[in-house]
Scaffold this active site. Structure first.
Site, mmCIF file in Angstrom:
data_model
loop_
_atom_site.group_PDB
_atom_site.id
_atom_site.type_symbol
_atom_site.label_atom_id
_atom_site.label_comp_id
_atom_site.label_asym_id
_atom_site.label_seq_id
_atom_site.Cartn_x
_atom_site.Cartn_y
_atom_site.Cartn_z
ATOM 1 N N CYS A 145 41.154 44.310 45.471
ATOM 2 C CA CYS A 145 41.110 45.070 46.919
ATOM 3 C C CYS A 145 41.219 45.768 47.437
ATOM 4 O O CYS A 145 42.030 44.325 48.055
ATOM 5 C CB CYS A 145 39.806 44.519 47.494
ATOM 6 S SG CYS A 145 38.088 44.026 46.337
ATOM 7 N N ARG B 201 45.803 46.878 43.454
ATOM 8 C CA ARG B 201 44.835 45.824 44.126
ATOM 9 C C ARG B 201 43.251 45.362 43.435
ATOM 10 O O ARG B 201 43.036 44.393 44.110
ATOM 11 C CB ARG B 201 44.375 45.759 45.882
ATOM 12 C CG ARG B 201 45.634 45.836 46.353
ATOM 13 C CD ARG B 201 45.695 45.757 47.767
ATOM 14 N NE ARG B 201 45.424 45.143 48.208
ATOM 15 C CZ ARG B 201 45.599 43.917 48.931
ATOM 16 N NH1 ARG B 201 47.046 43.667 48.998
ATOM 17 N NH2 ARG B 201 44.740 43.228 49.923
ATOM 18 N N TRP C 293 38.165 44.657 43.241
ATOM 19 C CA TRP C 293 37.742 44.470 42.287
ATOM 20 C C TRP C 293 37.295 43.265 41.931
ATOM 21 O O TRP C 293 36.819 42.597 43.395
ATOM 22 C CB TRP C 293 39.628 43.221 42.152
ATOM 23 C CG TRP C 293 39.698 42.223 41.345
ATOM 24 C CD1 TRP C 293 40.069 42.536 39.897
ATOM 25 C CD2 TRP C 293 39.336 41.064 40.435
ATOM 26 N NE1 TRP C 293 40.462 41.265 38.925
ATOM 27 C CE2 TRP C 293 39.563 40.286 39.703
ATOM 28 C CE3 TRP C 293 39.198 40.103 41.615
ATOM 29 C CZ2 TRP C 293 39.506 39.082 39.139
ATOM 30 C CZ3 TRP C 293 38.495 38.885 41.494
ATOM 31 C CH2 TRP C 293 38.573 38.211 40.421
ATOM 32 N N ASN D 260 36.708 43.116 51.462
ATOM 33 C CA ASN D 260 38.402 42.643 50.700
ATOM 34 C C ASN D 260 38.045 41.147 51.318
ATOM 35 O O ASN D 260 37.449 40.559 52.073
ATOM 36 C CB ASN D 260 39.576 42.861 51.058
ATOM 37 C CG ASN D 260 40.884 41.844 50.565
ATOM 38 O OD1 ASN D 260 40.727 41.898 49.530
ATOM 39 N ND2 ASN D 260 41.403 41.773 51.002
ATOM 40 N N GLY D 261 38.126 39.826 49.916
ATOM 41 C CA GLY D 261 37.398 39.059 50.228
ATOM 42 C C GLY D 261 36.128 37.853 49.398
ATOM 43 O O GLY D 261 35.898 39.169 48.853
ATOM 44 N N GLU E 254 55.580 32.214 30.304
ATOM 45 C CA GLU E 254 56.065 33.480 31.115
ATOM 46 C C GLU E 254 55.325 34.514 30.014
ATOM 47 O O GLU E 254 54.937 35.446 30.358
ATOM 48 C CB GLU E 254 56.885 33.379 31.918
ATOM 49 C CG GLU E 254 57.100 35.082 32.334
ATOM 50 C CD GLU E 254 56.271 35.385 33.861
ATOM 51 O OE1 GLU E 254 55.395 34.135 33.932
ATOM 52 O OE2 GLU E 254 56.438 36.306 33.757
ATOM 53 N N LYS F 106 52.757 37.291 30.011
ATOM 54 C CA LYS F 106 52.979 38.519 30.156
ATOM 55 C C LYS F 106 52.137 39.198 28.648
ATOM 56 O O LYS F 106 51.785 39.940 28.746
ATOM 57 C CB LYS F 106 54.269 38.971 29.686
ATOM 58 C CG LYS F 106 55.867 38.403 31.164
ATOM 59 C CD LYS F 106 55.046 40.195 32.240
ATOM 60 C CE LYS F 106 54.095 39.034 32.931
ATOM 61 N NZ LYS F 106 54.905 38.311 34.410
ATOM 62 N N GLU G 141 48.168 39.306 29.238
ATOM 63 C CA GLU G 141 48.093 39.954 30.695
ATOM 64 C C GLU G 141 47.663 41.672 30.112
ATOM 65 O O GLU G 141 47.115 42.080 30.807
ATOM 66 C CB GLU G 141 48.177 39.168 32.192
ATOM 67 C CG GLU G 141 49.630 39.872 31.834
ATOM 68 C CD GLU G 141 49.937 38.857 33.725
ATOM 69 O OE1 GLU G 141 49.331 39.973 34.776
ATOM 70 O OE2 GLU G 141 51.390 38.922 33.863
ATOM 71 N N HIS H 9 53.579 18.398 17.402
ATOM 72 C CA HIS H 9 52.061 17.774 17.944
ATOM 73 C C HIS H 9 51.134 17.989 17.858
ATOM 74 O O HIS H 9 50.154 17.791 18.833
ATOM 75 C CB HIS H 9 52.319 16.973 19.642
ATOM 76 C CG HIS H 9 53.707 15.743 19.272
ATOM 77 N ND1 HIS H 9 53.065 15.386 19.286
ATOM 78 C CD2 HIS H 9 54.721 16.401 19.731
ATOM 79 C CE1 HIS H 9 55.276 14.178 18.788
ATOM 80 N NE2 HIS H 9 55.777 15.170 19.394
ATOM 81 N N LYS I 14 46.764 42.517 41.082
ATOM 82 C CA LYS I 14 47.818 42.654 41.836
ATOM 83 C C LYS I 14 48.063 41.384 42.287
ATOM 84 O O LYS I 14 49.012 40.164 42.512
ATOM 85 C CB LYS I 14 49.246 43.293 41.755
ATOM 86 C CG LYS I 14 50.052 43.209 42.166
ATOM 87 C CD LYS I 14 51.349 42.846 41.157
ATOM 88 C CE LYS I 14 52.477 43.011 41.836
ATOM 89 N NZ LYS I 14 53.139 42.123 40.572
HETATM 90 O O1 M6R Z 1 51.651 37.454 44.338
HETATM 91 P P1 M6R Z 1 52.128 35.735 43.497
HETATM 92 O O2 M6R Z 1 53.623 35.635 43.038
HETATM 93 O O3 M6R Z 1 51.281 34.548 44.677
HETATM 94 O O4 M6R Z 1 50.763 35.287 42.654
HETATM 95 C C1 M6R Z 1 50.748 34.694 41.566
HETATM 96 C C2 M6R Z 1 50.003 35.593 40.566
HETATM 97 O O5 M6R Z 1 48.783 35.557 40.811
HETATM 98 C C3 M6R Z 1 50.847 36.330 39.677
HETATM 99 O O6 M6R Z 1 51.991 35.409 39.037
HETATM 100 C C4 M6R Z 1 49.904 36.586 38.483
HETATM 101 O O7 M6R Z 1 49.996 35.354 37.648
HETATM 102 C C5 M6R Z 1 50.558 37.671 37.702
HETATM 103 N N1 M6R Z 1 49.685 39.004 36.746
HETATM 104 C C6 M6R Z 1 51.467 37.151 36.667
HETATM 105 O O8 M6R Z 1 52.356 38.395 35.946
#
Ligand code: M6R
Length: 610
Positions: A2, A27, A74, A100-101, A483, A487, A490, A506, A605
């Site tokens: 948000c 956001r 969000w 926000n929150g 990672e 990626k 998401e 396993h 984000k």
């Molecule tokens: O701002 P931060 O690094 O604390 O964020 C952590 C995760 O929310 C962030 O890395 C998230 O997993 C990303 N969308 C990954 O691409």
């Protein structure tokens, strides 16, 4: 998560708020709305969907005024819909709130208010706020007293901005645990959840602290604490340039940020190594004696930052030889870990606002542990709440999928490990120099990888209909496999899992069919022969091999359906290079599937709720 904006000045507020919301859209983009004083009345416009939908609504039903607030959402409580979009109001629309929150005790407050006759329209937690304020005003309280009373009633981490019909010259704001910044222009003030909305218009910014509230008109700003005592605002020069948050000709932020990595590394090398071999972190204020006494480290982080932390564990154990664990913040907070006096916590966060990681810091502090953080926003809550922080120097990251922040985090974890190792006399000077010499070669090696991006772009077309991916790596590259899978999931919504190569037999090997591409990171290392065996096992089950190998590798190339060569480098630094083809793969597959990689569904984000 948000974004809030606010404005009081002489400009057309509708366009000021829209431009601000566009800057904060990363956001959250489930719905958006604004509230504006139009000829003394509060006018609300809100719409489901991205800011574009709000923009279209405003073309049909414009508002006219110079003071207002806005929100991009969000969803936490209540589905994305027009009704649940902010701003929310009291029953007479005499109070409008953006938030926000999370208000954790909203259900209880809602029942209390309903029993007094308040009618609610949305499923949000936010809607209790205008009703709580209305109840206070009805009882004859001033706006100031109304605020002070409700602060003790609402629980959670939140930031709000509020318009009151009875004071049409001002914007109110308050926060307890979610960021709010005030920007100062000429005869105008701006409010925003993040710096991006203030770059073009505010020469100076003030970062509000937890448990602060206040108001501004176009000429006056007042800030108070939650006891009602005045606070003197501290403004800082705003130094970010607009070009740093512009796409600068790229179609998406994500690809811009992937391509920025070599130049960020040149900057990091210059700042941290002073052109030589002397490592320095001027902003890191923790006394060296404390650092060299540490016997155990716990890295806590989320998502991509956690993956960087998992590699950081290897660095901190290999160089300064400190026993290190890496943990998900969201688990660390609730598992009451055993810690001794000389344990230190490292929090890693690109945004510096992640609620889980922040909660981990508070948990560590409750145990009287020192906390250091690695952040990309030195004005963030996590930087502020830590005993010392290191700036990862990646520049603003807007793409929801984190890319450049990951490599900048890794680089800093590597350099920091060497720094602590040298403080503790654990690394011979020659070894240190050889490692730093290799670091200096990284930017040109990254350039070499990025120059071949079109190879991966071409491959991506073959995976448009793929349903599952597997990623494999070992030791330093196991977190890179995780990672790569994160990626892809998401932004392209293809199911993907990352595993350590040794774990394949396993269980995960059951997934392998000719329909499942397996990305194998098989670079030169002691463990290379084992990785080759894993690849043979996949091949025997007709899995499609996409390999990442060092230049000149013929063995794995011969086994692969797709093979991407990266420049040679030592295993310890290899994650900084192996991750780049995986970032490119996820980007190009998402684009080939016609998804917007900068605005993946359900994500935001900055994850400011637990
Ligand atoms: O701002 P931060 O690094 O604390 O964020 C952590 C995760 O929310 C962030 O890395 C998230 O997993 C990303 N969308 C990954 O691409």
């Amino acid at each position: 998560m948000c974004g809030i904006v606010g404005y009081a000045g002489n400009k057309n507020v509708e366009s000021v708020l829209l431009v601000g919301l566009i800057c904060l859209e990363y956001r959250g983009y489930d719905s958006a709305g604004i509230a504006v004083f139009d000829k003394g009345d509060i006018e609300i416009r809100k719409e489901k969907g991205k800011i574009k939908a709000l923009e279209n609504l405003l073309k049909e039903k414009p508002v006219d005024g110079h003071i207002g607030i806005g929100h991009t959402r969000w969803a936490t409580h209540g589905e994305p819909s027009q009704i649940n979009a902010h701003p929310h109001t009291d029953s007479k629309t005499s109070i409008a709130v953006v938030h926000n929150g999370i208000i954790e005790n909203y259900q209880k407050l809602k029942f209390q208010l309903q029993s007094k006759g308040h009618v609610f329209h949305s499923s949000t937690d936010t809607e209790v706020i205008p009703h709580l304020l209305a109840e206070e005003l009805k009882a004859g309280k001033s706006i100031k007293d109304a605020f002070l009373n409700i602060f003790s009633k609402i629980e959670g981490k939140w930031a709000i901005s509020v318009l009151f019909e009875r004071e049409p010259d001002r914007v109110y704001f308050a926060q307890d645990g979610a960021p709010l910044l005030i920007g100062k222009g000429k005869n105008e003030y701006y409010l925003s959840s993040a710096i991006e909305a203030l770059i073009r218009n505010s020469a100076e910014v003030c970062y509000t602290k937890n448990k602060e509230w206040g108001y501004f008109t176009k000429n006056e700003l007042a800030i108070f604490d939650f006891q009602g005592n005045p606070i003197v605002p501290e403004f800082k020069k705003q130094e970010l340039k607009w070009t740093e948050i512009d796409k600068t000709g790229y179609p998406h932020y994500m690809i811009k940020e992937i391509f920025e990595q070599p130049s960020i590394f040149r900057k990091i090398i210059e700042k941290r190594m002073n052109g030589g071999y002397e490592l320095n972190f001027p902003e890191f204020t923790l006394p060296k004696e404390i650092l060299s006494r540490v016997t155990r480290l716990i890295i806590q982080a989320a998502g991509t930052s956690l993956h960087a932390g998992m590699i950081g564990k290897h660095y901190l154990e290999q160089f300064p030889k400190i026993q290190t664990d890496s943990e998900m913040s969201s688990e660390f907070v609730y598992r009451n870990p055993v810690v001794e006096g000389d344990t230190m916590i490292i929090a890693i966060s690109q945004s510096g606002e992640t609620a889980d990681t922040l909660a981990g810091i508070y948990e560590a502090k409750a145990k009287f542990l020192k906390v250091i953080s690695l952040v990309n926003n030195v004005n963030s809550t996590i930087a502020r709440e830590s005993d010392a922080f290191i700036d990862m120097l990646a520049g603003p990251e807007i793409g929801v999928a984190s890319t450049k922040a990951f490599t900048a985090q890794l680089m800093h974890l590597f350099l920091f490990s060497l720094y602590v190792a040298s403080l503790k006399w654990m690394i011979p000077e020659e070894e240190l120099k050889a490692l730093l010499d290799e670091v200096k070669l990284l930017p040109s090696k990254m350039d070499a990888i990025l120059n071949k991006a079109s190879i991966i772009e071409k491959w991506s077309k073959d995976f448009v209909d793929t349903k599952d991916f597997v990623f494999l790596g070992r030791t330093y590259n196991h977190p890179v496999a995780l990672e790569g899978a994160l990626k892809l999931k998401e932004i392209s919504y293809i199911h993907a899992s990352g595993y350590a190569g040794g774990e394949l037999k396993h269980g995960p090997i059951a997934l392998i069919t000719s329909e499942v591409p397996v990305v194998c990171i098989a670079i030169d290392s002691e463990i290379y022969p084992k990785m080759v065996s894993n690849i043979e096992e996949i091949k025997a089950r007709h899995g499609k091999i996409i390999s990442i190998v060092n230049e000149g590798d013929e063995q794995v190339k011969a086994l692969s359906d797709y093979c991407f060569e990266i420049p040679k480098c030592s295993e310890v630094l290899s994650p900084l290079l192996t991750v780049i083809p995986l970032q490119l793969l996820s980007y190009y597959v998402a684009v080939a599937r016609d998804y917007d990689p900068d605005k993946p569904r359900n994500l935001a984000k900055s994850v400011t709720v637990e």
